[in-house]
Design an enzyme around this catalytic site. Sequence first.
Site, PDB file in Angstrom:
ATOM      1  N   TRP A  73       0.895  -1.157   0.000  1.00 52.75           N
ATOM      2  CA  TRP A  73       0.000   0.000   0.000  1.00 52.75           C
ATOM      3  C   TRP A  73       0.931   1.203   0.000  1.00 52.75           C
ATOM      4  O   TRP A  73       1.646   1.452   0.977  1.00 52.75           O
ATOM      5  CB  TRP A  73      -0.878  -0.037   1.250  1.00 52.75           C
ATOM      6  CG  TRP A  73      -1.955   0.993   1.288  1.00 52.75           C
ATOM      7  CD1 TRP A  73      -3.174   0.917   0.681  1.00 52.75           C
ATOM      8  CD2 TRP A  73      -1.935   2.236   1.983  1.00 52.75           C
ATOM      9  NE1 TRP A  73      -3.903   2.049   0.960  1.00 52.75           N
ATOM     10  CE2 TRP A  73      -3.180   2.873   1.745  1.00 52.75           C
ATOM     11  CE3 TRP A  73      -0.993   2.892   2.782  1.00 52.75           C
ATOM     12  CZ2 TRP A  73      -3.499   4.124   2.280  1.00 52.75           C
ATOM     13  CZ3 TRP A  73      -1.319   4.130   3.311  1.00 52.75           C
ATOM     14  CH2 TRP A  73      -2.548   4.730   3.056  1.00 52.75           C
ATOM     15  N   ASN A  97       6.795  -3.781   6.073  1.00 55.97           N
ATOM     16  CA  ASN A  97       5.595  -3.009   6.430  1.00 55.97           C
ATOM     17  C   ASN A  97       6.052  -1.908   7.371  1.00 55.97           C
ATOM     18  O   ASN A  97       6.882  -2.149   8.247  1.00 55.97           O
ATOM     19  CB  ASN A  97       4.584  -3.870   7.198  1.00 55.97           C
ATOM     20  CG  ASN A  97       3.837  -4.796   6.289  1.00 55.97           C
ATOM     21  OD1 ASN A  97       4.089  -4.851   5.092  1.00 55.97           O
ATOM     22  ND2 ASN A  97       2.900  -5.533   6.865  1.00 55.97           N
ATOM     23  N   LYS A 596      -7.181  -1.812   5.592  1.00 55.10           N
ATOM     24  CA  LYS A 596      -7.933  -2.249   6.773  1.00 55.10           C
ATOM     25  C   LYS A 596      -7.232  -1.837   8.058  1.00 55.10           C
ATOM     26  O   LYS A 596      -7.850  -1.367   8.994  1.00 55.10           O
ATOM     27  CB  LYS A 596      -8.103  -3.774   6.730  1.00 55.10           C
ATOM     28  CG  LYS A 596      -8.901  -4.353   7.893  1.00 55.10           C
ATOM     29  CD  LYS A 596     -10.343  -3.930   7.846  1.00 55.10           C
ATOM     30  CE  LYS A 596     -11.161  -4.457   9.015  1.00 55.10           C
ATOM     31  NZ  LYS A 596     -12.420  -3.679   9.168  1.00 55.10           N
TER      32      LYS A 596
HETATM   33  C1  AGP Z   1     -13.767   2.616   8.886  1.00 54.31           C
HETATM   34  O1  AGP Z   1     -14.666   1.896   8.143  1.00 54.31           O
HETATM   35  C2  AGP Z   1     -12.344   2.419   8.562  1.00 54.31           C
HETATM   36  N1  AGP Z   1     -11.970   1.120   8.275  1.00 54.31           N
HETATM   37  C3  AGP Z   1     -11.385   3.192   9.451  1.00 54.31           C
HETATM   38  O2  AGP Z   1     -11.875   4.467   9.680  1.00 54.31           O
HETATM   39  C4  AGP Z   1     -10.987   2.525  10.798  1.00 54.31           C
HETATM   40  O3  AGP Z   1     -12.052   2.583  11.700  1.00 54.31           O
HETATM   41  C5  AGP Z   1      -9.747   3.251  11.351  1.00 54.31           C
HETATM   42  O4  AGP Z   1      -8.700   3.132  10.424  1.00 54.31           O
HETATM   43  C6  AGP Z   1      -9.323   2.737  12.698  1.00 54.31           C
HETATM   44  O5  AGP Z   1      -8.946   1.397  12.631  1.00 54.31           O
HETATM   45  P1  AGP Z   1      -8.799   0.539  13.942  1.00 54.31           P
HETATM   46  O6  AGP Z   1     -10.153   0.431  14.549  1.00 54.31           O
HETATM   47  O7  AGP Z   1      -8.261  -0.774  13.484  1.00 54.31           O
HETATM   48  O8  AGP Z   1      -7.854   1.264  14.857  1.00 54.31           O
END
Ligand code: AGP
Length: 601
Positions: A73, A97, A596
């Site tokens: 990414w 990463n 994600k």
């Molecule tokens: C929301 O749908 C996203 N995937 C994103 O905002 C996510 O909630 C945020 O990156 C935080 O991730 P986490 O809960 O794994 O810390």
Amino acid sequence: MCGIIGYIGKDKCIPKIIHGLEALEYRGYDSAGISYILNNKVKTIKSEGKIANLKKLVTFDENAYLGIGHTRWATHGKANKTNAHPHTVGKFTIVHNGIIENYSEIKEKLIKEGYKFKSETDTEVACALFDYLHKNEKDILKVLKKATSILRGSYAFGIICSDDPNSLYTIRNTSPLIIATDKTGNFIASDVPAILKFTNKYILLDDLEIAKLEKDNITIYDKNLQKVKKTINTFSQSFESATKNGYEHFMLKEIYEQDEVYNNTINYYFDGTIESLENSFKYLNEFEKFDIVACGSAYHTGLVGKYLLENYANIPVNVEVASEYRYKKCFYDTKTLVILVSQSGETADTLAALRKAKEDGIKTLAIVNVVGSSIAREADYVIYIKAGCEIAVATTKAYLAQVAIFSLITTYSSYKNKQIKNDELKSLLEEIKSLANKIKETINNYKTYFSIADKIYKNKQIFFIGRGIDYAISMEASLKLKEISYINSVAYQAGELKHGTISLIEKNTPVIAIATDKNLIEKTISNIKEVKARGANVILVSNTDFKDKFYDEFIKTINVHPILESIITIIPLQLLAYQVAKNNECNIDKPRNLAKSVTVE
Ligand code: AGP
């Protein structure tokens, strides 16, 4: 975000690595690559775009038994083949990463030493550093130890050195990494789904630990190169939990799981009695105020939490986005509990906020889904939500479970702070226990939400408005819609619209108004009428029936205790976002540019 898989063993490595990469696809990526040892030489194949492109280039049957793979990414440099991992410099080939913060200065020094770089990546610089250090130190473990004293930032590396073609090395700092073993050999991976087809046993590597994997041996060293013994964990969910199980998308499957996830989460802490809440959460009584820190949807659960805890438990709450909190002046003291909310437990900014609080001697609580994740391991207290594996990039079930936890701790604190009468508490406890039925009923009403989605999906922008807790829900509903459908969407406090944004409202602009808070409904209705008067197509989401028809579409939600209301209210909005994205033929589970688990700052 980037994914790592590596294998060394008796089986041919390419099929295993490609499978691992496919299992990591959900994390989000824009290029992929693989390196393996063939006849004692490193061979690398990379491609831009999807793993399907990479698969066309590899020969699955190669006699290769050691390899590393990566989904990238993009952070430093464009998403193209040159910047894709693995990178090779001299004798080293690596996948990475994370982000090396001081890569520019290291690069300058290495250029002076004669190194030339093909890519724009920080990873190639780290690879060159390993090679440079190896010129004077043949022991690879010592090379890696030395490199950790030079590299600044976050990293998890999979490393092959052509001088030692029978070993796979790995080292991590902040970025997650696991080691696993099956009857054929050993793996490294950034995440459990990558290895789940082969084994559910894994070891979590701690910061600055180095591991050397051979085909039938794993040795792990601490930062002083002393051997360490590690616990072997078992991943208790089935492989099924990481598959679509007949649903068209993971997101839809995960929305449908929410009644079960709710029950699994609350039943872990609550058996229907206030005593069970006391047992689960009594440590909260040591604190007088909370700082809730998180990113994205997890931050939105914090906004819901703030509203609940302030209004129903009389506890002052400050909610902050982690990327801001980690660098700001904090006014916490020993009576403050810093609550980190995170599905993955690996979000770099949230982890940094946790570490900052700990360094300042402030107690921390993690509300996390992934067991054994960095945030869960480092916090003083942990509340696990029981959402299971969440694959869709857009969170749904983890969000709902986090909100359920805020509802539970609000109920407990409201009792403890004498903010709730006995009768009300009794019926609230009963409602908490039986809410899953209402969650199911709300999901089953999907046709109403889908039919509204069918009417608005072509619009270029969609607004959300609400007051109080309904504003907090609007924030999440708006994020859900825009992240998967790419429709511009903004959430506003209903009373704030007329201070500027209302100029964007024209004939048929969809405005989704959330009005469930009985104390604020009248006020929200006035704001709805303001946008209606300017031609907006108003979609009202409310638990209340109205005599006047001041809206165009109505989503009626089930009336529950206000402490539980937001759990119900978000469901129609998740399904609406899903259907809008589906009608627009978007890549629902893997929206463009998103990852994600965001393990870089
Ligand atoms: C929301 O749908 C996203 N995937 C994103 O905002 C996510 O909630 C945020 O990156 C935080 O991730 P986490 O809960 O794994 O810390």
